[in-house]
Design a protein around this motif. Structure first.
Motif, PDB file in Angstrom:
ATOM      1  N   TRP A  71       0.837  -1.199   0.000  1.00 45.13           N
ATOM      2  CA  TRP A  71       0.000   0.000   0.000  1.00 45.13           C
ATOM      3  C   TRP A  71       0.873   1.251   0.000  1.00 45.13           C
ATOM      4  CZ3 TRP A  71      -3.456  -1.859   4.641  1.00 45.13           C
ATOM      5  CH2 TRP A  71      -4.372  -2.815   4.182  1.00 45.13           C
ATOM      6  N   PRO A  72       0.506   2.269  -0.770  1.00 45.57           N
ATOM      7  CA  PRO A  72       1.253   3.530  -0.711  1.00 45.57           C
ATOM      8  C   PRO A  72       0.977   4.260   0.598  1.00 45.57           C
ATOM      9  CG  PRO A  72      -0.665   3.765  -2.134  1.00 45.57           C
ATOM     10  CD  PRO A  72      -0.584   2.307  -1.770  1.00 45.57           C
ATOM     11  N   VAL A  73       1.966   5.012   1.073  1.00 45.75           N
ATOM     12  CA  VAL A  73       1.819   5.829   2.281  1.00 45.75           C
ATOM     13  C   VAL A  73       1.887   7.281   1.846  1.00 45.75           C
ATOM     14  CG1 VAL A  73       2.748   6.363   4.552  1.00 45.75           C
ATOM     15  CG2 VAL A  73       2.891   4.028   3.667  1.00 45.75           C
ATOM     16  N   ILE A  74       0.814   8.040   2.096  1.00 44.58           N
ATOM     17  CA  ILE A  74       0.676   9.386   1.541  1.00 44.58           C
ATOM     18  C   ILE A  74       0.263  10.369   2.635  1.00 44.58           C
ATOM     19  CG2 ILE A  74       0.090   8.524  -0.762  1.00 44.58           C
ATOM     20  CD1 ILE A  74      -2.849   8.987  -0.123  1.00 44.58           C
ATOM     21  N   PRO A  75       0.615  11.647   2.478  1.00 41.70           N
ATOM     22  CA  PRO A  75       0.160  12.648   3.450  1.00 41.70           C
ATOM     23  C   PRO A  75      -1.259  13.086   3.140  1.00 41.70           C
ATOM     24  CG  PRO A  75       1.499  13.699   1.787  1.00 41.70           C
ATOM     25  CD  PRO A  75       1.512  12.224   1.468  1.00 41.70           C
ATOM     26  N   THR A  76      -1.876  13.758   4.089  1.00 42.57           N
ATOM     27  CA  THR A  76      -3.198  14.332   3.856  1.00 42.57           C
ATOM     28  C   THR A  76      -3.228  15.758   4.372  1.00 42.57           C
ATOM     29  OG1 THR A  76      -5.578  14.139   4.296  1.00 42.57           O
ATOM     30  CG2 THR A  76      -4.098  13.381   6.028  1.00 42.57           C
ATOM     31  N   GLN A  77      -3.965  16.588   3.680  1.00 45.55           N
ATOM     32  CA  GLN A  77      -4.123  17.981   4.094  1.00 45.55           C
ATOM     33  C   GLN A  77      -5.390  18.196   4.915  1.00 45.55           C
ATOM     34  OE1 GLN A  77      -3.553  17.140   0.649  1.00 45.55           O
ATOM     35  NE2 GLN A  77      -1.377  17.261   1.162  1.00 45.55           N
ATOM     36  N   ALA A  78      -6.169  17.138   5.115  1.00 42.20           N
ATOM     37  CA  ALA A  78      -7.427  17.239   5.855  1.00 42.20           C
ATOM     38  C   ALA A  78      -7.238  16.816   7.297  1.00 42.20           C
ATOM     39  CB  ALA A  78      -8.491  16.366   5.185  1.00 42.20           C
ATOM     40  N   GLY A  79      -7.956  17.489   8.200  1.00 39.65           N
ATOM     41  CA  GLY A  79      -7.926  17.109   9.601  1.00 39.65           C
ATOM     42  C   GLY A  79      -8.858  15.941   9.865  1.00 39.65           C
ATOM     43  N   HIS A  80      -8.527  15.136  10.871  1.00 41.87           N
ATOM     44  CA  HIS A  80      -9.333  13.964  11.206  1.00 41.87           C
ATOM     45  C   HIS A  80      -9.245  13.696  12.708  1.00 41.87           C
ATOM     46  CE1 HIS A  80      -9.768  12.822   6.964  1.00 41.87           C
ATOM     47  NE2 HIS A  80      -8.481  13.064   6.830  1.00 41.87           N
ATOM     48  N   ASP A  81     -10.237  12.966  13.222  1.00 40.62           N
ATOM     49  CA  ASP A  81     -10.162  12.515  14.610  1.00 40.62           C
ATOM     50  C   ASP A  81      -8.907  11.699  14.846  1.00 40.62           C
ATOM     51  OD1 ASP A  81     -12.674  13.604  15.575  1.00 40.62           O
ATOM     52  OD2 ASP A  81     -13.679  12.076  14.372  1.00 40.62           O
ATOM     53  N   ALA A  82      -8.460  10.971  13.831  1.00 42.39           N
ATOM     54  CA  ALA A  82      -7.241  10.175  13.954  1.00 42.39           C
ATOM     55  C   ALA A  82      -6.062  11.044  14.369  1.00 42.39           C
ATOM     56  CB  ALA A  82      -6.937   9.467  12.634  1.00 42.39           C
ATOM     57  N   GLY A  83      -6.001  12.265  13.852  1.00 44.69           N
ATOM     58  CA  GLY A  83      -4.920  13.159  14.207  1.00 44.69           C
ATOM     59  C   GLY A  83      -4.975  13.565  15.666  1.00 44.69           C
ATOM     60  N   ILE A  84      -6.183  13.746  16.196  1.00 41.97           N
ATOM     61  CA  ILE A  84      -6.342  14.114  17.605  1.00 41.97           C
ATOM     62  C   ILE A  84      -5.892  12.972  18.507  1.00 41.97           C
ATOM     63  CG2 ILE A  84      -7.983  14.844  19.361  1.00 41.97           C
ATOM     64  CD1 ILE A  84      -7.492  16.909  17.129  1.00 41.97           C
ATOM     65  N   LEU A  85      -6.274  11.736  18.154  1.00 41.70           N
ATOM     66  CA  LEU A  85      -5.883  10.594  18.984  1.00 41.70           C
ATOM     67  C   LEU A  85      -4.382  10.357  18.922  1.00 41.70           C
ATOM     68  CD1 LEU A  85      -8.983  10.231  19.013  1.00 41.70           C
ATOM     69  CD2 LEU A  85      -8.589   7.764  18.960  1.00 41.70           C
ATOM     70  N   GLN A  86      -3.789  10.498  17.732  1.00 37.35           N
ATOM     71  CA  GLN A  86      -2.339  10.343  17.627  1.00 37.35           C
ATOM     72  C   GLN A  86      -1.622  11.398  18.470  1.00 37.35           C
ATOM     73  OE1 GLN A  86      -0.218   8.012  15.712  1.00 37.35           O
ATOM     74  NE2 GLN A  86       1.150   8.974  17.192  1.00 37.35           N
ATOM     75  N   ALA A  87      -2.088  12.632  18.398  1.00 38.46           N
ATOM     76  CA  ALA A  87      -1.477  13.702  19.180  1.00 38.46           C
ATOM     77  C   ALA A  87      -1.634  13.466  20.679  1.00 38.46           C
ATOM     78  CB  ALA A  87      -2.090  15.046  18.796  1.00 38.46           C
ATOM     79  N   ALA A  88      -2.664  12.716  21.067  1.00 41.01           N
ATOM     80  CA  ALA A  88      -2.879  12.397  22.476  1.00 41.01           C
ATOM     81  C   ALA A  88      -2.048  11.211  22.946  1.00 41.01           C
ATOM     82  CB  ALA A  88      -4.363  12.114  22.724  1.00 41.01           C
ATOM     83  N   GLY A  89      -1.247  10.650  22.045  1.00 38.63           N
ATOM     84  CA  GLY A  89      -0.354   9.563  22.419  1.00 38.63           C
ATOM     85  C   GLY A  89      -0.867   8.175  22.124  1.00 38.63           C
TER      86      GLY A  89
END
Length: 410
Positions: free
Chosen positions: A350-368
């Motif tokens: 699978w390709p690994v790509i960046p995204t310019q959109a915000g997501h709940d996933a980003g909040i959980l990752q930032a929370a550790g």
């Protein structure tokens, strides 16, 4: 006793299709805690009950349904025991059910429906989880009603306090504290990994001829309120030279944002505006515009916003107006767990790509919480629009991909 499995992916998708859909534009109006979005949440709870999943909700509007036969058995034997009190290894998937104003069908609901279908596929494979698996629905991900994106996940992770959130108001003046009980949340206290499936909001996978991809990270982004003030006056009797028209300052600022973003290969959009007194025959006294800015780095974001603000101030001095800028929400860059992404992507190509959109996933990752995002190809790349789409074959490929990922984690 074996559960009777409910509808498959196609039937579930057909259930959701008419809910909150505009007969005029074909777009969706599923704003948080209003009738269409509440209907979808009720539907989700019914689907979970049909699968024998244990549903929990917090005071912030978030819902998680748990599948863990071992824990269910233990609770039956020891009813006083909290089944998640000592567990920190649960796997969570899911997304959101709310939409932007006049939005598309896939942004959010695809992740929820795919999660339910993935549980069905895992059961069909005979998988019995060795750790709890949750399907989550986060509230107000889009920020379309109370103005703050990922509101539910911010509150659930503690990134935003209830004291700060409760006074947020919608366009009608309704406070969030009048809609929700608030308090605290322990829905995520046992979560050790989060995987969110989402329709891609761009054309990267189309260009790569790939049905599924993984996210490497989320660009930093923010929402900024520009308040332009001037002097109300008569549109017919006031000479052009005598005007202090904030609409002129606003218009130049929109063009400046577009130019600065293009020059730097970043993103800047004024997509919302409010005018006072909003009369056809009146020079406005105030114009408020909201800038959405997204950049490849935090330094680039700061530079872009500073450049737009500087040009707005320069123009205001010439127009006889004033401008004030308020950062309503700013999210830093998020890099998803690289080891997790590599372990999922490399064996499958699978390709690994960046995204310019915000997501709940980003909040959980930032929370550790180690987090991964799966993207399903969007043939046009259009999103936040009634034209948003995904092919059924790609959606079903996404379900299988999610089931494979979850099986490995479980």
């Amino acid at each position: 006793m074996e559960e009777t499995l409910p509808d498959d992916f196609e039937a579930m998708w057909a259930d959701l299709a008419p809910v909150g859909r505009s007969a005029t534009s074909g777009g969706y109006f599923r704003q948080p805690f209003l009738s269409a979005e509440r209907e979808l949440v009720a539907w989700f709870v019914e689907q979970c009950a049909a699968r024998g999943l244990r549903v929990e909700a917090d005071g912030f509007g978030n819902t998680v349904a748990w599948w863990d036969p071992t824990v269910v058995e233990e609770v039956a034997q020891q009813p006083s025991r909290n089944p998640r009190s000592s567990r920190t290894d649960a796997v969570l998937t899911g997304s959101h059910l709310d939409s932007v104003l006049d939005g598309g069908a896939y942004d959010g609901p695809l992740g929820v429906v795919s999660a339910l279908a993935a549980v069905d596929e895992l059961r069909a494979r005979g998988v019995v989880p060795t750790r709890p698996l949750g399907i989550g629905v986060f509230a107000e991900e889009e920020g379309s009603r109370f103005g703050l994106a990922c509101l539910g996940s911010r509150l659930a992770t503690g990134a935003l306090s209830w004291d700060d959130a409760r006074s947020l108001r919608d366009a009608s003046g309704v406070a969030l504290g009048d809609v929700l009980p608030g308090g605290t949340s322990d829905l995520l206290s046992s979560v050790g990994t989060f995987v969110e499936l989402h329709v891609e909001q761009g054309r990267d996978l189309v260009d790569r001829d790939a049905a599924v991809g993984l996210a490497s990270g989320i660009w930093p982004h923010g929402r900024y309120r520009f308040d332009f003030t001037g002097a109300a006056n008569h549109a017919g009797t006031t000479r052009m030279a005598d005007r202090a028209d904030p609409m002129l300052t606003y218009a130049m600022t929109v063009l400046a944002a577009n130019k600065q973003a293009r020059l730097a290969d970043q993103r800047a959009t004024f997509g919302r505006v409010a005018v006072e007194p909003n009369g056809t025959n009146a020079v406005p006294s105030k114009v408020t515009g909201w800038l959405d800015a997204r950049c490849s780095s935090e330094d680039a974001l700061a530079a872009l916003v500073e450049a737009v603000e500087r040009q707005a101030s320069d123009r205001a001095s010439r127009d006889g107006t004033a401008v004030a800028v308020t950062a309503e929400s700013v999210s830093g860059a998020v890099g998803f767990d690289p080891a997790l992404a590599a372990s999922l992507a490399e064996p499958r190509g699978w390709p690994v790509i960046p995204t310019q959109a915000g997501h709940d996933a980003g909040i959980l990752q930032a929370a550790g919480i180690p987090t991964a995002m799966l993207f399903v190809r969007n043939p046009t790349g259009v999103s936040h629009s009634p034209a948003e789409s995904a092919e059924l074959a790609d959606c079903l490929t996404g379900v299988t991909a999610l089931a494979d990922v979850l099986q490995g984690l479980l």
